[in-house]
Scaffold this motif. Structure first.
Motif, PDB file in Angstrom:
ATOM      1  N   ILE A 215       0.863  -1.183   0.000  1.00  0.00           N
ATOM      2  CA  ILE A 215       0.000   0.000   0.000  1.00  0.00           C
ATOM      3  C   ILE A 215       0.898   1.231   0.000  1.00  0.00           C
ATOM      4  O   ILE A 215       1.725   1.401   0.894  1.00  0.00           O
ATOM      5  CB  ILE A 215      -0.928   0.007   1.228  1.00  0.00           C
ATOM      6  N   THR A 216       0.760   2.083  -1.004  1.00  0.00           N
ATOM      7  CA  THR A 216       1.707   3.178  -1.179  1.00  0.00           C
ATOM      8  C   THR A 216       1.051   4.376  -1.850  1.00  0.00           C
ATOM      9  O   THR A 216       0.022   4.246  -2.520  1.00  0.00           O
ATOM     10  CB  THR A 216       2.908   2.715  -2.024  1.00  0.00           C
ATOM     11  N   ASP A 217       1.675   5.524  -1.637  1.00  0.00           N
ATOM     12  CA  ASP A 217       1.283   6.737  -2.357  1.00  0.00           C
ATOM     13  C   ASP A 217       2.279   7.065  -3.467  1.00  0.00           C
ATOM     14  O   ASP A 217       2.186   8.120  -4.092  1.00  0.00           O
ATOM     15  CB  ASP A 217       1.183   7.921  -1.385  1.00  0.00           C
ATOM     16  N   ASN A 228      12.098  -3.577 -12.666  1.00  0.00           N
ATOM     17  CA  ASN A 228      13.454  -3.478 -13.208  1.00  0.00           C
ATOM     18  C   ASN A 228      14.485  -4.248 -12.398  1.00  0.00           C
ATOM     19  O   ASN A 228      15.404  -4.859 -12.958  1.00  0.00           O
ATOM     20  CB  ASN A 228      13.868  -2.015 -13.310  1.00  0.00           C
ATOM     21  N   HIS A 229      14.369  -4.226 -11.067  1.00  0.00           N
ATOM     22  CA  HIS A 229      15.411  -4.806 -10.226  1.00  0.00           C
ATOM     23  C   HIS A 229      15.092  -6.224  -9.769  1.00  0.00           C
ATOM     24  O   HIS A 229      16.003  -6.997  -9.486  1.00  0.00           O
ATOM     25  CB  HIS A 229      15.652  -3.919  -8.994  1.00  0.00           C
ATOM     26  N   MET A 230      13.807  -6.576  -9.668  1.00  0.00           N
ATOM     27  CA  MET A 230      13.449  -7.913  -9.217  1.00  0.00           C
ATOM     28  C   MET A 230      12.833  -8.762 -10.316  1.00  0.00           C
ATOM     29  O   MET A 230      12.663  -9.969 -10.155  1.00  0.00           O
ATOM     30  CB  MET A 230      12.491  -7.825  -8.020  1.00  0.00           C
ATOM     31  N   GLY A 231      12.474  -8.117 -11.430  1.00  0.00           N
ATOM     32  CA  GLY A 231      11.952  -8.869 -12.556  1.00  0.00           C
ATOM     33  C   GLY A 231      10.595  -9.500 -12.314  1.00  0.00           C
ATOM     34  O   GLY A 231      10.314 -10.599 -12.811  1.00  0.00           O
ATOM     35  N   VAL A 232       9.739  -8.848 -11.550  1.00  0.00           N
ATOM     36  CA  VAL A 232       8.417  -9.399 -11.270  1.00  0.00           C
ATOM     37  C   VAL A 232       7.351  -8.503 -11.885  1.00  0.00           C
ATOM     38  O   VAL A 232       7.549  -7.303 -12.074  1.00  0.00           O
ATOM     39  CB  VAL A 232       8.175  -9.530  -9.753  1.00  0.00           C
ATOM     40  N   GLY A 233       6.207  -9.093 -12.209  1.00  0.00           N
ATOM     41  CA  GLY A 233       5.080  -8.322 -12.701  1.00  0.00           C
ATOM     42  C   GLY A 233       4.308  -7.706 -11.539  1.00  0.00           C
ATOM     43  O   GLY A 233       4.274  -8.253 -10.437  1.00  0.00           O
ATOM     44  N   VAL A 234       3.693  -6.571 -11.798  1.00  0.00           N
ATOM     45  CA  VAL A 234       2.979  -5.838 -10.745  1.00  0.00           C
ATOM     46  C   VAL A 234       1.590  -5.470 -11.241  1.00  0.00           C
ATOM     47  O   VAL A 234       1.430  -5.006 -12.373  1.00  0.00           O
ATOM     48  CB  VAL A 234       3.748  -4.557 -10.338  1.00  0.00           C
ATOM     49  N   THR A 235       0.596  -5.669 -10.393  1.00  0.00           N
ATOM     50  CA  THR A 235      -0.773  -5.244 -10.664  1.00  0.00           C
ATOM     51  C   THR A 235      -1.172  -4.213  -9.619  1.00  0.00           C
ATOM     52  O   THR A 235      -0.813  -4.343  -8.446  1.00  0.00           O
ATOM     53  CB  THR A 235      -1.743  -6.438 -10.592  1.00  0.00           C
ATOM     54  N   SER A 236      -1.896  -3.188 -10.025  1.00  0.00           N
ATOM     55  CA  SER A 236      -2.280  -2.141  -9.072  1.00  0.00           C
ATOM     56  C   SER A 236      -3.768  -1.864  -9.146  1.00  0.00           C
ATOM     57  O   SER A 236      -4.417  -2.101 -10.161  1.00  0.00           O
ATOM     58  CB  SER A 236      -1.509  -0.850  -9.370  1.00  0.00           C
ATOM     59  N   HIS A 248      -5.559   5.113  -1.398  1.00  0.00           N
ATOM     60  CA  HIS A 248      -4.160   4.780  -1.657  1.00  0.00           C
ATOM     61  C   HIS A 248      -4.113   3.768  -2.794  1.00  0.00           C
ATOM     62  O   HIS A 248      -5.114   3.104  -3.092  1.00  0.00           O
ATOM     63  CB  HIS A 248      -3.486   4.187  -0.414  1.00  0.00           C
ATOM     64  N   THR A 249      -2.932   3.648  -3.396  1.00  0.00           N
ATOM     65  CA  THR A 249      -2.745   2.642  -4.429  1.00  0.00           C
ATOM     66  C   THR A 249      -2.250   1.344  -3.793  1.00  0.00           C
ATOM     67  O   THR A 249      -1.362   1.354  -2.928  1.00  0.00           O
ATOM     68  CB  THR A 249      -1.710   3.103  -5.467  1.00  0.00           C
ATOM     69  N   MET A 250      -2.813   0.215  -4.206  1.00  0.00           N
ATOM     70  CA  MET A 250      -2.389  -1.102  -3.743  1.00  0.00           C
ATOM     71  C   MET A 250      -1.685  -1.825  -4.888  1.00  0.00           C
ATOM     72  O   MET A 250      -2.210  -1.896  -5.993  1.00  0.00           O
ATOM     73  CB  MET A 250      -3.580  -1.926  -3.268  1.00  0.00           C
ATOM     74  N   LEU A 251      -0.480  -2.290  -4.607  1.00  0.00           N
ATOM     75  CA  LEU A 251       0.301  -3.052  -5.576  1.00  0.00           C
ATOM     76  C   LEU A 251       0.306  -4.519  -5.161  1.00  0.00           C
ATOM     77  O   LEU A 251       0.421  -4.845  -3.976  1.00  0.00           O
ATOM     78  CB  LEU A 251       1.734  -2.536  -5.652  1.00  0.00           C
TER      79      LEU A 251
END
Length: 256
Positions: A215-217, A228-236, A248-251
């Motif tokens: 959970i981040t702003d 870029n650094h961990m090579g994982v896909g992200v959904t938000s 807030h945005t949830m990743l």
């Protein structure tokens, strides 16, 4: 009031430290038994300082446990300055002493192998060694060997820790192949492979895949770092705090 708080903190720390050192002790003893029964009698050198000690013993006759203690000293110093200061130094030193002395002391009482079948020794050397190292990981540290160098290179270069680890241990196995023959190097690679699988199982359980919610702003910068650094896909997606009533945005991402 402060004295009560200090006593409570000390009690909580003690409850954490005692199980940790139990795991460290049991893991170190298992590694020593594994070395004396499955590895050293058959010149199976699966990388790291243990494999290096077996190679050195071939030429010098030095006690392998003492050799490991000597080789570990520079690793402890490197780990102290770069990987955890006194917490790393104390725990890794404890593991090294129990492991190194255990090898030489228990060699006088343990049988030099339970079977002459090299494949069985390679397989069980990996399984038992993986159990031992898994317990040590659960105790909050790792033996101060090739893992120190691999972790340092990982921090400095960004290369995956597992790849660096395999390169270093693979180099030791190749040297063992030159010394003991390429057939023994193949057996050592079998041990190294099984060692890693079992250690992961002991540490993580049957599944090593984890999911993370963040959970981040600042979703853009964190998402770029993950990609870029961990090579994982992200959904938000957007979430709303029910107490603060702010959005807030949830990743979401999956990690192995």
């Amino acid at each position: 009031m402060n004295q009560k708080v200090n006593k409570l903190v000390a009690k909580m720390n003690l409850r954490k430290v005692v199980p940790d050192y139990f795991f460290l002790t049991i893991g170190s003893i298992i590694l020593a038994i594994n070395f004396d029964i499955f590895l050293a009698p058959f010149n199976i050198a699966p990388g790291g300082l243990s494999g290096s000690a077996i190679i050195i013993h071939k030429f010098t006759g030095w006690l392998p446990g003492i050799t490991i203690l000597v080789l570990t000293v520079p690793m402890l110093l490197i780990g102290f300055f770069y990987l955890g200061r006194f917490r790393f130094l104390i725990r890794a030193s404890f593991v090294t002493i129990v492991y190194g002395l255990g090898i030489d002391l228990m060699a006088k009482f343990l049988p030099p192998g339970v079977t002459d079948d090299l494949l069985l020794n390679a397989l069980y050397g990996g399984v038992v060694g993986g159990i031992g190292i898994g317990f040590i990981y659960r105790g909050g540290t790792s033996p101060a060997g090739s893992s120190v160098i691999s972790r340092l290179l990982n921090l400095k270069t960004g290369l995956p820790n597992s790849q660096v680890y395999m390169l270093i241990d693979g180099g030791v196995v190749l040297i063992a192949g030159l010394v003991f023959g390429w057939e023994m190097a193949l057996y050592a690679f079998v041990t190294l492979f099984m060692w890693g699988l079992v250690a992961d199982y002991v540490l993580e359980g049957p599944s090593v895949v984890r999911t993370a919610f963040i959970i981040t702003d600042e979703p853009e910068s964190i998402s770029l770092a993950l990609i870029n650094h961990m090579g994982v896909g992200v959904t938000s997606w957007t979430g709303k705090g029910m107490f603060s009533k702010t959005e807030h945005t949830m990743l979401f991402c999956a990690l192995n």
